[in-house]
Enzyme design. Structure first.
Site, PDB file in Angstrom:
ATOM      1  N   LYS A 112      -4.990  78.426 133.120  1.00 45.74           N
ATOM      2  CA  LYS A 112      -6.070  79.403 133.012  1.00 45.74           C
ATOM      3  C   LYS A 112      -5.509  80.813 132.905  1.00 45.74           C
ATOM      4  CE  LYS A 112     -10.154  81.226 135.385  1.00 45.74           C
ATOM      5  NZ  LYS A 112     -11.128  81.046 136.487  1.00 45.74           N
TER       6      LYS A 112
ATOM      7  N   HIS B  14      -8.952  44.336 102.619  1.00 45.53           N
ATOM      8  CA  HIS B  14     -10.021  45.333 102.722  1.00 45.53           C
ATOM      9  C   HIS B  14     -11.022  44.994 103.824  1.00 45.53           C
ATOM     10  CE1 HIS B  14      -8.232  46.957  99.185  1.00 45.53           C
ATOM     11  NE2 HIS B  14      -8.627  45.969  98.418  1.00 45.53           N
TER      12      HIS B  14
END
Length: 515
Positions: free
Chosen positions: A136, A275
């Site tokens: 922070k 596929h």
């Protein structure tokens, strides 16, 4: 002001030489427990955490860094006179560098016979708190959670005596990503221990990047592969690549699909995928027989496909595979002579995967949509065949029931609208992804005829027939047994059509759409 670094790490890789360099750059080192001992043994002078806080470590080490003299030193904004005055008033020195990594929670829960109490003890509290405080306040504090970043820190300190703001900001981002993933793993672990009957209000996911891919579905798309931590056994995420080029985005998806299909079958089975759809599934008394059946199912589409086996790959099978172009072969193992033969093909990807291909408990699937994520349980329902309902006048024979069960397992893995034609040991025709069901039937029949395999074939449909045309088309082409969910308002028309052609038909009352 003093330059202070706080170091507390569970992974001590490279920490001693890094700390020595910090001392040479004028840093005073604060450390805790095992880290302090390791640094002291390496000849690095340190201050114990209790010398800073004035309190001893307590509660079996659960409380040691949760103190204003630590977090005040981390969170103070040094460009704020009031903050600086507060530090001076309370005799708190700022801490400008934090090196912390967390208790090994993931490594702990991966071990066998670990109790819940032992796992809970490995939930770090002080570490994430220090990391978050430091991150922070990246304007003033450099925070390091990964030993791979030590060289960058030392290079910038040597060059300018401090780290760059851009570097501190990047490291802060890395910290918040790391602590978020750490908390997500804990949440996932606890979720498994708690009976959850509904989806949580806040969904927490935790994945680790396994690799950046060359590209995504198409070359202009970027992609990466993230995996669960720990990755479940028997999955593409836990597979070990033995040979070949790196896996592509499409390879990973197709291989995942192949493993999902393979888990349906208990006999020696080979699945060929193209596929995301199976182009051939074969079972037999041996893996050689299974491969022959899968290949014969569609010898054209298997070209460039993905092969998955639930048995070790023998030399006999490898000789057949080596004669064709395949993208991926995945199996529990390879005989040594089979591996030697297949590795002569430079680009083929060979993967081993745990034999534990059974369906994972509480498994979920997800798919992204614009601005959101859809989550559902996997379609891995274990069906009770005794509940299947014969709805026609003619009852199926024993051979037909066996073939229908084989086809029903396959059709749930074919894109909707899905039709599978099969006998007792192989698929012979597959119609996938058509906008109308009768179109899928026509495609499957055409393929089966091309294979001269229509004689003993049965038909499986992933969802009900909206009208009788599919049944009529199948029957006119020699199909004598059909399995489907039922549930259409025109079911009776399909039943009547089946009776007209002496076709036996089973309703499962279970639908298997796969969009």
């Amino acid at each position: 002001m003093k330059k202070r670094a706080l170091i507390s790490v569970s992974d001590k890789t490279g920490i001693a030489p890094f700390a020595k360099e910090l001392v040479e750059n004028g840093y005073e080192i604060i450390s805790t427990g095992g880290t302090r001992k390791a640094l002291t043994d390496a000849g690095v002078k340190t201050l114990a955490i209790e010398e800073i806080t004035g309190f001893p470590e307590m509660l079996d080490g659960r409380v040691k860094t949760l103190h204003p003299r630590i977090h005040g030193g981390l969170l103070a904004k040094l460009d704020n006179p009031e903050h600086v005055a507060t530090l001076n008033e309370h005799n708190i020195d700022p801490i400008s560098l934090v090196v912390v990594n967390l208790y090994p929670f993931k490594e702990t829960i991966q071990k066998t016979a670990i109790t819940e109490a032992e796992a809970i003890e490995q939930i770090d509290i002080g570490g994430p708190s220090m990391l978050r405080s430091a991150a922070k306040n990246f304007a003033s504090v450099t925070v390091v959670v990964d030993s791979q970043d030590y060289p960058v820190i030392l290079s910038e300190l040597a060059e300018k005596g401090e780290t760059k703001l851009t570097t501190r900001k990047k490291l802060a981002l890395k910290v918040f990503q790391h602590t978020a993933a750490y908390d997500a793993l804990i949440a996932s672990y606890l979720a498994e221990k708690v009976e959850q009957t509904v989806f949580p209000d806040e969904l927490v996911l935790q994945y680790e990047k396994k690799q950046v891919l060359r590209y995504g579905e198409n070359p202009h798309q970027e992609a990466a592969f993230y995996v669960q931590s720990p990755a479940p056994s028997g999955t593409i995420a836990s597979a070990n690549q033995l040979h070949g080029k790196e896996l592509s985005y499409n390879n990973i998806r197709d291989t995942d699909a192949a493993l999902g299909i393979l888990a349906e079958y208990t006999k020696p089975t080979i699945v060929a995928v193209k596929h995301m759809n199976p182009c051939g599934i074969g079972s037999g008394i041996s893996i050689e027989q299974a491969f022959d059946a899968a290949y014969a199912a569609d010898p054209v589409s298997i070209f460039g496909g993905i092969i998955a086996s639930n048995q070790k790959i023998s030399l006999a099978v490898a000789e057949k595979m080596s004669s064709m172009f395949l993208e991926v072969i995945i199996a529990p193992a390879f005989d040594q002579d089979a591996l030697q033969l297949l590795t002569k093909k430079k680009n083929i990807r060979l993967l081993s995967v745990s034999e534990s291909l059974e369906k994972q408990p509480k498994a979920w699937t997800s798919i992204s949509v614009g601005g959101g994520l859809l989550i559902q349980s996997k379609d891995d329902l274990i069906e009770d065949e005794t509940t299947w309902q014969v709805v026609t006048k003619r009852k199926p024979t024993t051979d037909e029931i066996e073939a229908l069960a084989f086809a029903w397992k396959a059709v749930k893995h074919v894109k909707s609208n899905a039709i599978v034609l099969a006998n007792k040991q192989q698929t012979v025709g597959i119609g996938a992804g058509q906008m109308n069901r009768v179109g899928s039937v026509a495609i499957a029949l055409e393929q089966a005829k091309a294979n001269n395999a229509i004689t003993d074939a049965v038909l499986a449909s992933d969802a009900f027939f909206p009208m009788s045309d599919s049944v009529e088309l199948a029957a006119k082409n020699g199909i004598k047994a059909i399995i489907q969910p039922g549930g259409s308002i025109k079911d009776q028309e399909s039943i009547d059509m089946a009776d007209q052609y002496d076709v036996t038909m089973i309703f499962t009352n279970i639908r298997h759409f796969r969009h």
